[in-house]
Design an enzyme around this catalytic site. Structure first.
Site, PDB file in Angstrom:
ATOM      1  CE  LYS A   1      11.317  18.867 -11.911  1.00 33.25           C
ATOM      2  NZ  LYS A   1      10.395  18.164 -11.041  1.00 33.25           N
TER       3      LYS A   1
ATOM      4  CD  GLU B   1       7.725  11.408 -15.296  1.00 32.86           C
ATOM      5  OE1 GLU B   1       7.185  12.239 -16.040  1.00 32.86           O
ATOM      6  OE2 GLU B   1       8.534  11.721 -14.400  1.00 32.86           O
TER       7      GLU B   1
ATOM      8  CG  HIS C   1      -1.674  -1.230   1.473  1.00 38.70           C
ATOM      9  ND1 HIS C   1      -2.943  -1.494   1.014  1.00 38.70           N
ATOM     10  CD2 HIS C   1      -1.290  -2.357   2.138  1.00 38.70           C
ATOM     11  CE1 HIS C   1      -3.326  -2.698   1.398  1.00 38.70           C
ATOM     12  NE2 HIS C   1      -2.319  -3.249   2.076  1.00 38.70           N
TER      13      HIS C   1
ATOM     14  CB  SER D   1      12.994  21.407 -15.498  1.00 38.26           C
ATOM     15  OG  SER D   1      12.299  22.633 -15.603  1.00 38.26           O
TER      16      SER D   1
END
Ligand code: ARG
Length: 457
Positions: free
Chosen positions: A282, A289, A155, A276
């Site tokens: 970043k 992704e 979880h 970024s």
């Protein structure tokens, strides 16, 4: 000229052609189409439909067409509706009217089904090789990390300590199932539809079994109506790829989480991270992704194609032409994705200190319950007692191991000095030695089993 213009007084409309033609995408099957035609030319010669000399001319012409495709010199014509039309048109240009004998007893319906099965069989082998490379990368990363501890989650909540090797190897077995599904699908698809004709079968005495064997099929279809419209193999491949993509998406999700600075368990290699345009600090896991995103696309291709199939009446219908773009896109998607995922696993930087620091004593609560169980308390009661210990430690604002023995003994007289032995993450992991457990010893055995699995492929 189209292959079917005789009964029409007018040429087909340009917009209809743009909709109907499949050459833009089915030209990828040129090698399979030509292999099928070479075998077919020999088969109709053996059946006495054409002479051996004519067959030799056809075979030679088809080899030239193949050479043109391979050299990139094949020139498509406006009338080339699909790969079958283009090959026959060029063959006839090269060898003359005898080219028109090749299609005797054959239809594009059994032809396309044959070509596409052969193409899918090749695609299965290529995808399988990439999945194998990923399995090998996982083993290579796992093996030096048999003893590296990390938190295990259920979880997404801290659960129990595990080893990094165990985490990595969990994906090995998902991929093993993906590969066995692909191999199974390949076995089932090697049934030759060639000789089914348009729908009713061929009236010529073609030796279908010999033809099938020459093309690498293991059997021939038993019902021509089914043979020209069976695309189960395409649907199966799309499912296999969608599920493999789902597994990659789950790996990606773990890597995305664990590379977040709040976890800091892993750092993606610079070559596989993105930045970024605005925020200089970043380091994004874009490729992971994309892996997660592509799973949606793969599932979409599967559901899209199943929807195409579900309402079709018997035998060939043009809807079936939708099979190719779905399959090509899914195969291409994994072709682009897998090499990057393999490289990411290969180059993954692990930060064992951060993993260790993320292990909390709460994650040993089950071990404390097991400690009481070993002293004779039924597990359900032990669970309750340790729940009270956890609550007490939280109330006092201390870790469990800092609670004085008397406080523990007030909750259960079975606690004694040796309770301190519970607070050892390495020992917790090492106890999980049964097959499939996270203990270094068990994972060593697991890796042996994984190697044996790879060896049996
Ligand atoms: N391009 C077609 C396909 O992919 C080939 C078969 C065409 N057959 C026909 N009867 N129109 O399905």
């Amino acid at each position: 000229m189209t292959l079917w213009g005789g009964r029409f007084a007018e040429p087909s409309d340009a917009d209809l052609r743009a909709l109907n033609d499949s050459i833009d995408f089915d030209k990828r099957m040129y090698a399979e189409d030509i292999a099928g035609s070479i075998a077919y030319a020999r088969a109709i010669a053996n059946a006495g439909i054409i002479t051996a000399a004519e067959a030799a001319t056809l075979v030679e012409g088809l080899r030239q067409v193949l050479a043109e495709f391979e050299a990139g010199t094949f020139v498509l014509q406006v009338a080339d509706e699909d790969i079958h039309t283009a090959v026959e048109r060029r063959l006839t240009e090269l060898v003359g009217a005898v080219g028109g004998k090749l299609h005797t007893g054959r239809s594009r319906n059994d032809q396309v089904a044959t070509d596409f099965r052969l193409w899918v069989a090749g695609a299965i082998d290529r995808t399988d090789a990439l999945l194998r490379a990923l399995q090998e990368a996982l083993i290579a990363k796992a093996e030096p990390n048999l003893e590296t501890l990390m938190p295990g989650y259920t979880h997404v909540q801290p659960a129990q300590p595990i080893t990094v090797a165990h985490w990595l190897m969990s994906f090995f077995w998902m991929l093993a199932r993906d590969r066995s599904r692909l191999q199974d699908a390949k076995r089932r698809l090697l049934v030759s539809p060639l000789g089914a004709g348009a729908l009713a079968g061929t009236p010529f005495a073609v030796d279908r079994a010999a033809l099938a064997a020459e093309l690498g099929f293991t059997s021939v279809s038993q019902n021509s109506l089914d043979a020209v419209s069976d695309r189960d193999f395409a649907a199966e491949l799309l499912f296999c790829l969608a599920l493999a993509g789902t597994h990659l998406s789950r790996l990606a999700e773990d890597v995305i989480f664990y590379s977040n600075p709040l976890f800091g368990f892993i750092t993606l290699n610079d070559r596989y991270s993105t930045g970024s345009s605005l925020m200089p600090q970043k380091r994004n896991a874009d490729p992971m992704e994309l892996a997660r995103g592509k799973a949606g696309r793969l599932i979409g291709r599967l559901t899209g194609f199943l929807t195409t199939l579900k309402g079709l009446p018997s035998t060939y219908n043009k809807d079936l032409q939708e099979d190719k773009e779905s399959v090509f896109d899914s195969v291409d998607t994994l072709d682009r994705l897998l090499p990057v995922i393999i490289a990411i696993v290969d180059t993954l930087n692990l930060n064992p200190d951060r993993m260790r620091a993320a292990l909390g004593e709460d994650m040993l609560a089950t071990d404390m319950a097991d400690y009481l169980v070993r002293k004779g308390l039924p597990f359900r009661q032990a669970h309750h007692v340790v729940g009270q210990v956890v609550r007490l430690a939280a109330q006092e604002g201390v870790v469990m191991s800092a609670l004085p023995l008397e406080r523990l003994q007030a909750l259960s007289p079975l606690f004694s000095d040796d309770v301190q032995s519970v607070f050892d993450f390495g020992a917790s992991v090492a106890r999980r030695q049964a097959v499939g457990g996270t203990a270094p010893e068990a994972v060593r055995v697991q890796i042996e089993a994984a190697r044996a699995w790879l060896g049996a492929q």
